[in-house]
Design a protein around this motif. Structure first.
Motif, PDB file in Angstrom:
ATOM      1  N   PHE A  56       0.840  -1.204   0.000  1.00  0.00           N
ATOM      2  CA  PHE A  56       0.000   0.000   0.000  1.00  0.00           C
ATOM      3  C   PHE A  56       0.874   1.253   0.000  1.00  0.00           C
ATOM      4  CE2 PHE A  56      -3.898  -2.162   0.369  1.00  0.00           C
ATOM      5  CZ  PHE A  56      -3.680  -3.301   1.138  1.00  0.00           C
ATOM      6  N   THR A  79       5.646  -5.150   7.161  1.00  0.00           N
ATOM      7  CA  THR A  79       4.678  -4.114   7.499  1.00  0.00           C
ATOM      8  C   THR A  79       5.377  -2.790   7.777  1.00  0.00           C
ATOM      9  OG1 THR A  79       2.814  -3.492   8.933  1.00  0.00           O
ATOM     10  CG2 THR A  79       4.610  -4.723   9.965  1.00  0.00           C
ATOM     11  N   SER A  80       4.709  -1.707   7.344  1.00  0.00           N
ATOM     12  CA  SER A  80       5.261  -0.363   7.608  1.00  0.00           C
ATOM     13  C   SER A  80       4.947   0.073   9.036  1.00  0.00           C
ATOM     14  CB  SER A  80       4.654   0.639   6.613  1.00  0.00           C
ATOM     15  OG  SER A  80       3.218   0.663   6.787  1.00  0.00           O
TER      16      SER A  80
HETATM   17  N1  APR Z   1       9.427  -8.390   1.951  1.00  0.00           N
HETATM   18  C1  APR Z   1       9.184  -7.806   3.157  1.00  0.00           C
HETATM   19  N2  APR Z   1       8.751  -6.534   3.294  1.00  0.00           N
HETATM   20  C2  APR Z   1       8.574  -5.824   2.165  1.00  0.00           C
HETATM   21  C3  APR Z   1       8.813  -6.356   0.873  1.00  0.00           C
HETATM   22  C4  APR Z   1       9.257  -7.700   0.796  1.00  0.00           C
HETATM   23  N3  APR Z   1       9.524  -8.292  -0.391  1.00  0.00           N
HETATM   24  N4  APR Z   1       8.535  -5.385  -0.042  1.00  0.00           N
HETATM   25  C5  APR Z   1       8.115  -4.301   0.659  1.00  0.00           C
HETATM   26  N5  APR Z   1       8.158  -4.555   1.984  1.00  0.00           N
HETATM   27  C6  APR Z   1       7.789  -3.683   3.103  1.00  0.00           C
HETATM   28  C7  APR Z   1       7.825  -2.208   2.809  1.00  0.00           C
HETATM   29  O1  APR Z   1       9.118  -1.684   3.071  1.00  0.00           O
HETATM   30  C8  APR Z   1       6.803  -1.657   3.819  1.00  0.00           C
HETATM   31  O2  APR Z   1       7.418  -1.338   5.055  1.00  0.00           O
HETATM   32  O3  APR Z   1       6.439  -3.974   3.421  1.00  0.00           O
HETATM   33  C9  APR Z   1       5.848  -2.826   4.031  1.00  0.00           C
HETATM   34  C10 APR Z   1       4.490  -2.608   3.390  1.00  0.00           C
HETATM   35  O4  APR Z   1       3.854  -1.561   4.088  1.00  0.00           O
HETATM   36  P1  APR Z   1       2.337  -1.183   3.729  1.00  0.00           P
HETATM   37  O5  APR Z   1       2.171  -1.135   2.253  1.00  0.00           O
HETATM   38  O6  APR Z   1       1.988   0.014   4.537  1.00  0.00           O
HETATM   39  O7  APR Z   1       1.492  -2.448   4.198  1.00  0.00           O
HETATM   40  P2  APR Z   1       0.970  -2.760   5.665  1.00  0.00           P
HETATM   41  O8  APR Z   1       1.955  -2.370   6.689  1.00  0.00           O
HETATM   42  O9  APR Z   1       0.505  -4.170   5.660  1.00  0.00           O
HETATM   43  O10 APR Z   1      -0.327  -1.807   5.776  1.00  0.00           O
HETATM   44  C11 APR Z   1      -1.124  -1.959   6.926  1.00  0.00           C
HETATM   45  O11 APR Z   1      -2.733  -0.473   5.917  1.00  0.00           O
HETATM   46  O12 APR Z   1      -4.012   0.279   4.141  1.00  0.00           O
HETATM   47  C12 APR Z   1      -4.009  -0.514   5.279  1.00  0.00           C
HETATM   48  O13 APR Z   1      -5.454  -2.335   5.574  1.00  0.00           O
HETATM   49  C13 APR Z   1      -4.283  -1.955   4.932  1.00  0.00           C
HETATM   50  O14 APR Z   1      -3.506  -3.934   6.092  1.00  0.00           O
HETATM   51  C14 APR Z   1      -3.090  -2.715   5.504  1.00  0.00           C
HETATM   52  C15 APR Z   1      -2.548  -1.740   6.533  1.00  0.00           C
END
Ligand code: APR
Length: 273
Positions: free
Chosen positions: A48, A212-213
């Motif tokens: 995201f 996760t971010s």
């Molecule tokens: N392996 C591990 N981490 C990765 C990879 C990878 N191949 N590629 C990217 N990332 C990391 C990024 O650096 C980032 O920190 O994954 C993270 C993705 O962050 P987000 O897109 O914010 O996803 P997430 O943390 O799951 O978002 C939480 O936000 O919009 C809402 O409901 C939605 O569940 C989601 C929530």
């Protein structure tokens, strides 16, 4: 055995850190994992935020999606059945095609070895279930399920008859309005899954966070709670996050390669589970 991603070379220093993480997990009393969208990037599903993120490209969606659903469930269903937003169409198409990757499979192996006690995921993509995870809490729901807004009953989407001429669908158990199980923006996390997450976090003395971010609560607060209670935190992410300063071990790289290597260290090291 999950194979590691072929295109990521582990440095000796990083591999030593992964071994240290394996030893930490082997010594922990109760391990909970928390995953985010980054873990599914290697399955072709965009994250995201950050590089290639859906919100990065299209902007964050409005935070009142649930309130708008309640105001006109039939209209909300019509727009879900035929999504107008480009990001919703892109996400629907990639979800349908996605398959579990080595990161999902490695987490199943950690569970089967008795190393991982529970997996909390923010992902709605069903990939942990498809991979075989059993001790699983899907805090933001699962796109392949429907849920009754009144009694919380859940139904597989594919076996639920949805009549586009008779929306919104209603619950066969209680007659309540049925929606997708995916937690909408502005929607409270269903009480059953939230209670489970809080209980698991309370018992954990080690948390493995991957992909996760750490920006969306309550999930982003779980690792902080574990550390506050004296537990250890292992973070896997190609980028640093707000959790990185409190992580005992921060493994910089893709979840698939790191988790697969972690399992190999558990095997090699004979780390007790
Ligand atoms: N392996 C591990 N981490 C990765 C990879 C990878 N191949 N590629 C990217 N990332 C990391 C990024 O650096 C980032 O920190 O994954 C993270 C993705 O962050 P987000 O897109 O914010 O996803 P997430 O943390 O799951 O978002 C939480 O936000 O919009 C809402 O409901 C939605 O569940 C989601 C929530």
């Amino acid at each position: 055995m999950a194979e590691s991603s072929p295109h990521f070379d582990l440095s000796c220093e990083l591999d030593a850190e992964i071994r240290r993480a394996a030893e930490l997990l082997g010594r922990a009393r109760r391990v909970v994992a928390l995953t985010g969208a980054g873990l599914s990037v290697e399955s072709g599903i965009p994250p995201f935020r950050g590089k290639g993120g859906l919100w990065t490209k299209y902007g964050e969606p409005p935070l009142d999606g649930y309130q708008r659903f309640l105001a006109d469930p039939a209209e909300a269903w019509r727009s879900q059945l035929e999504p107008k937003e480009p990001w919703a169409r892109a996400l629907r198409d990639t979800l349908a095609a996605a398959k579990p990757n080595p990161g999902h499979l490695a987490l199943v192996e950690l569970e089967e070895r008795g190393v991982l006690d529970c997996l909390i995921t923010q992902n709605i993509d069903d990939l942990h279930r498809q991979a075989g995870s059993r001790a699983l809490a899907e805090i933001h729901g699962n796109y392949s399920l429907l849920r009754c807004t009144a009694c919380n009953a859940r139904f597989p989407r594919e076996s639920f008859h949805i009549d586009p001429e008779d929306l919104p669908p209603t619950c066969p158990e209680c007659g309540g309005v049925v929606k997708g199980d995916t937690v909408s923006f502005g929607e409270p996390i269903p009480a059953d899954v939230l209670e489970r997450c809080f209980s698991e976090v309370e018992q954990a003395d080690c948390m493995l966070v991957a992909g996760t971010s750490a920006t969306v609560y309550p999930a982003a607060g779980f690792p902080v709670e574990v550390v506050r209670a004296g537990g250890c935190l292992i973070e896997m992410n190609p980028e640093p996050t707000d959790l990185t300063p409190i992580a005992g071990i921060h493994l910089r790289g893709p979840g698939g390669a790191l988790l697969s290597r972690l399992v190999q260290h558990l095997d090699a090291g004979g780390v007790a589970s």
